[in-house]
Design an enzyme around this catalytic site. Structure first.
Site: not given
Ligand SMILES: *Cc1c(COP(=O)(O)O)cnc(C)c1O
Length: 360
Positions: A102, A172, A196
């Site tokens: 990511w 993030d 999540k």
């Molecule tokens: C799942 C995830 C993403 C992507 O998220 P989207 O909603 O599909 O854009 C980005 N960063 C992390 C750490 C994630 O777990």
């Protein structure tokens, strides 16, 4: 129906009590005669849902008053672009910490807008570690420092907050937000896709310090401008109303569990039990440095990868779903977010011991 436990990395398990409440309210929310899905986002019913959700999130995370909370769409992936568009503020470069898949995606997207300076990377370790803070080559003139506190795929998590000095820290937090208390004041921007630990896919939560609003790069689309969303109460366009509502139910559920201090205790215990089972076994292995093993996403391998598909088939028959590791790393991954009950850990650990006994 027998009990199933869903270890999906995302979209992921939601608290059963939340789903039951949503079911009970599905066609008639609080006597309104309407489903939340059918309501105007500007009507008094939805506005009360929206403001309660924000108030509960603020309470859970103790968000200071000088931060705005945005309920957006576009996923965490849109934030990979929104962050540089909003935070460069005339500067040319930003620092990024590369700890996995990511991080890499965030770095790649930011490269469209600025000079990305990778101030530290754990790529050499195959993303199984976190670079020691004293090795970071931070640039005092960077527009911001971006990192990924929990790498959902590799299963490495920061159990500490980096010190970026006066440079805004951006995180993030898609797969770690709400898993433990957080000192929001350490950050310029926190963002998280909902699917999540917050609610259903389609909602993205952004927490942004208000002095960072209002100086977007020329040509930024309105929908990518934090200030326009903040000024319009996240209703610059039609927001993801049902996701916002469900997130509100999850926030309420978290308060009933005792808030984030209680969740931290539970999450620390749940993950410790699984890591202890992995390290006690000669058959399973965690590839991640013990100092940065994730509380939320636990990748593991079997001594013989030839048994992977048999493991997954038998796990599925035992009601343990979505344990297959990400295609980029292989092996297994158990995602054990807030909504995974301890009984799910019991079932997984028992199953793993039995599989080892019969196949090890
Ligand atoms: C799942 C995830 C993403 C992507 O998220 P989207 O909603 O599909 O854009 C980005 N960063 C992390 C750490 C994630 O777990």
């Amino acid at each position: 129906m027998s009990t199933i436990y869903n270890f999906s990395a995302g979209p992921a398990v939601l608290p059963r009590a939340v789903l039951q409440q949503a079911q009970a309210e599905l066609t008639d929310w609080h006597g309104s005669g309407m489903s939340v899905m059918e309501m105007s986002h500007r009507g008094k019913e939805f506005l009360s849902i929206a403001s309660q959700a924000e108030a509960d999130l603020r309470e859970l995370l103790a968000i200071p008053d000088n931060y705005r909370v945005l309920f957006l769409q576009g996923g965490a992936s849109s934030q990979f672009a929104m962050v540089p568009l909003n935070l460069l503020r005339g500067k040319k470069s930003a620092d990024y910490i590369n700890t996995g898949s990511w991080s890499k995606k965030a770095i790649k997207e930011a490269g469209r807008f600025c000079d990305v300076h990778v101030a530290a990377s754990s790529e050499d370790s195959g993303f199984t570690t976190i670079p020691a803070f004293d090795s970071w080559q931070l640039n005092a003139d960077a527009a911001y420092v971006h990192y990924t506190p929990n790498e959902t795929i590799g299963g490495v998590e920061f159990h500490w907050v980096p010190d970026s000095g006066d440079v805004p820290l951006v995180a993030d937090m898609s797969s770690t937000i709400l898993s433990r208390p957080l000192d929001v004041s350490r950050y310029g921007v926190i963002y998280a896709g909902a699917q999540k630990n917050i609610g259903p896919a389609g909602l993205t939560v952004v927490i942004v310090r208000d002095d960072l609003l209002g100086d977007v790069a020329a040509g930024t689309p309105s929908m990518y401008d934090y200030k326009l969303h903040a000024d319009n109460g996240s209703m610059l366009n039609t927001p993801p109303t049902y996701g916002w509502y469900l997130a509100g139910l999850v926030f309420d559920w978290l308060k009933q569990q005792g808030g984030l201090a209680a969740m931290a205790e539970i999450n620390s215990r749940k993950s410790a039990r699984l890591y202890a089972a992995l390290s006690a076994s000669g058959f399973y292995n965690s590839p991640v440095d013990p100092a940065c093993q994730s509380w939320m996403n636990v990748p593991f391998t079997l001594a013989d990868a030839g048994l992977d598909s048999e493991f997954l088939v038998q796990a599925g028959s035992a009601g343990l779903l979505s344990l297959k590791g990400h295609r980029s790393v292989g092996g297994m991954r158990a995602s054990i977010y807030n909504a995974m009950p301890e009984a799910g850990l019991d079932a997984l650990i028992d199953f793993m011991a039995e599989f080892e006994r019969t196949h090890g």
